[in-house]
Design an enzyme around this catalytic site. Structure first.
Site, PDB file in Angstrom:
ATOM      1  N   LYS A 170       0.835  -1.209   0.000  1.00  0.00           N
ATOM      2  CA  LYS A 170       0.000   0.000   0.000  1.00  0.00           C
ATOM      3  C   LYS A 170       0.866   1.254   0.000  1.00  0.00           C
ATOM      4  O   LYS A 170       0.618   2.209  -0.744  1.00  0.00           O
ATOM      5  CB  LYS A 170      -0.941  -0.018   1.209  1.00  0.00           C
ATOM      6  CG  LYS A 170      -2.028  -1.100   1.117  1.00  0.00           C
ATOM      7  CD  LYS A 170      -2.777  -1.297   2.438  1.00  0.00           C
ATOM      8  CE  LYS A 170      -3.805  -2.425   2.311  1.00  0.00           C
ATOM      9  NZ  LYS A 170      -4.526  -2.728   3.563  1.00  0.00           N
ATOM     10  N   GLN A 206      -4.792  -0.948   9.780  1.00  0.00           N
ATOM     11  CA  GLN A 206      -4.605  -2.306   9.255  1.00  0.00           C
ATOM     12  C   GLN A 206      -5.109  -3.327  10.275  1.00  0.00           C
ATOM     13  O   GLN A 206      -4.753  -3.273  11.459  1.00  0.00           O
ATOM     14  CB  GLN A 206      -3.128  -2.540   8.919  1.00  0.00           C
ATOM     15  CG  GLN A 206      -2.841  -3.873   8.252  1.00  0.00           C
ATOM     16  CD  GLN A 206      -3.432  -4.007   6.844  1.00  0.00           C
ATOM     17  OE1 GLN A 206      -3.621  -3.021   6.140  1.00  0.00           O
ATOM     18  NE2 GLN A 206      -3.726  -5.218   6.438  1.00  0.00           N
ATOM     19  N   ASP A 263     -10.960   2.826   4.020  1.00  0.00           N
ATOM     20  CA  ASP A 263     -11.256   1.391   3.975  1.00  0.00           C
ATOM     21  C   ASP A 263     -12.764   1.138   3.885  1.00  0.00           C
ATOM     22  O   ASP A 263     -13.190   0.010   3.636  1.00  0.00           O
ATOM     23  CB  ASP A 263     -10.730   0.706   5.245  1.00  0.00           C
ATOM     24  CG  ASP A 263      -9.505  -0.149   4.983  1.00  0.00           C
ATOM     25  OD1 ASP A 263      -9.355  -0.628   3.846  1.00  0.00           O
ATOM     26  OD2 ASP A 263      -8.715  -0.336   5.925  1.00  0.00           O
TER      27      ASP A 263
HETATM   28  N1  GUN Z   1      -6.589  -6.740   6.653  1.00  0.00           N
HETATM   29  C1  GUN Z   1      -6.819  -7.564   5.617  1.00  0.00           C
HETATM   30  N2  GUN Z   1      -7.351  -6.882   4.596  1.00  0.00           N
HETATM   31  C2  GUN Z   1      -7.461  -5.605   4.993  1.00  0.00           C
HETATM   32  C3  GUN Z   1      -7.933  -4.414   4.373  1.00  0.00           C
HETATM   33  O1  GUN Z   1      -8.389  -4.384   3.225  1.00  0.00           O
HETATM   34  N3  GUN Z   1      -7.875  -3.296   5.127  1.00  0.00           N
HETATM   35  C4  GUN Z   1      -7.407  -3.293   6.386  1.00  0.00           C
HETATM   36  N4  GUN Z   1      -7.395  -2.153   7.050  1.00  0.00           N
HETATM   37  N5  GUN Z   1      -6.968  -4.369   7.001  1.00  0.00           N
HETATM   38  C5  GUN Z   1      -6.990  -5.515   6.287  1.00  0.00           C
END
Ligand code: GUN
Length: 301
Positions: free
Chosen positions: A50, A94, A117
């Site tokens: 990311k 996350q 998100d």
């Molecule tokens: N953990 C696994 N996939 C994701 C995601 O798309 N966003 C976040 N914040 N955590 C995750």
């Protein structure tokens, strides 16, 4: 039948390229802050991807690393700070957070306008009620992958295996919004193979290596595999990827290789189209996070 490959890497690159002109049109670079707590190996690699994508697109990104033993008030204090900082347009917490932290409280604390998100209850409500707002990145990326490969959704039988808040539930809602007939299955669904075989569109998001196999796939189905699991035994690599020299070489080099929730042999043999793992859904998640961050910045100007 040999399944057509649904290439997420090239779709993700196209989405990110399309965002470039929107980034340049803004008076300052969009800012993305990522909170990463503890030392989950999967989270480390997702967050790395990311941050890298944000840098390549010209976004300002900030990684906030917090220790595994942090408390809920610690996380809330960081989120409150980010909510107030004007140069931060997007905040991503996350998941998973360490078990002692109240994850629901953390997601609720993120300013809904900075919730890239789409996990804040207000934005989940927007999704349920067809109102505009950020969509969870992985489900939105899957819909984009289907659209870009001209795979019809309307009127078709879709089966989603997995009911997580991050993937299964929001994906089912997006498919419903796109007029599919949607079934959600999970660990307590009886006759899973039978239900899955109804699917013209089959989505696997359960986190169990190769759980779905030839018993679950209707011939000609489109199979989207969201799973990211590690194979660490040579005999498993040889079993699931027979004659695949590249896989074996990767395993020799790193002691592991990735596999999804679908047996790749069954998907290749039975599906009309299928996502690879890696290189299927993952790059779309990253691209949609970039899209949500740019959109959040645009709304704030
Ligand atoms: N953990 C696994 N996939 C994701 C995601 O798309 N966003 C976040 N914040 N955590 C995750």
């Amino acid at each position: 039948m040999s399944a057509k490959l649904l290439d997420g890497a090239s779709a993700g690159a196209a989405i990110r390229a399309e965002l470039q002109s929107r980034v340049r049109a803004l008076p300052r670079p969009p800012g993305l802050a990522v909170i990463l707590a503890g030392d989950n190996a999967g989270s480390e690699s997702y967050v790395r991807a990311k941050i890298k994508a944000a840098g390549e697109l010209g976004l300002l990104s900030e990684l906030i690393r917090l220790p595994a033993k942090l408390t809920t008030p610690d996380v809330l204090a960081h989120i409150a700070d980010l909510n107030h900082r004007p140069e931060i347009d997007g905040i991503l917490v996350q998941l998973p957070l360490p078990p002692q932290v109240d994850a629901a409280a953390a997601l609720l604390a993120v300013d809904p306008a900075k919730d890239v998100d789409g996990f804040h209850p207000l934005n989940l409500g927007n999704l349920v009620s067809h109102r505009p707002g950020p969509l969870p990145c992985t489900p939105a990326g899957i819909m984009e992958l289907l659209r870009r490969n001209e795979i019809a959704v309307e009127g078709r039988e879709a089966v989603v295996v997995g009911r997580s808040d991050i993937v299964g539930k929001p994906l089912a809602l997006l498919l419903l919004r796109a007029h599919a007939t949607v079934t959600i299955c999970h660990s307590r669904t009886p006759n899973l193979p039978e239900v899955c075989r109804r699917a013209e569109l089959l989505f696997a998001a359960i986190g169990r290596p190769a759980l779905l196999d030839e018993r679950h796939i209707r011939p000609g189905a489109v199979v989207v595999d969201v799973g990211v699991n590690a194979l660490t035994r040579r005999e498993d690599v040889e079993r699931y990827f027979p004659g695949d020299a590249k896989r074996l070489a990767e395993f020799e080099r790193r002691g592991r290789t990735l596999i999804g929730d679908v047996d790749p042999r069954a998907a290749a043999a039975l599906a009309s189209a299928a996502t690879p793992v890696p290189g299927g859904v993952g790059p779309l998640t990253v691209a949609m996070l970039m899209a949500n961050t740019v959109a959040a910045a645009e709304r704030r100007f």
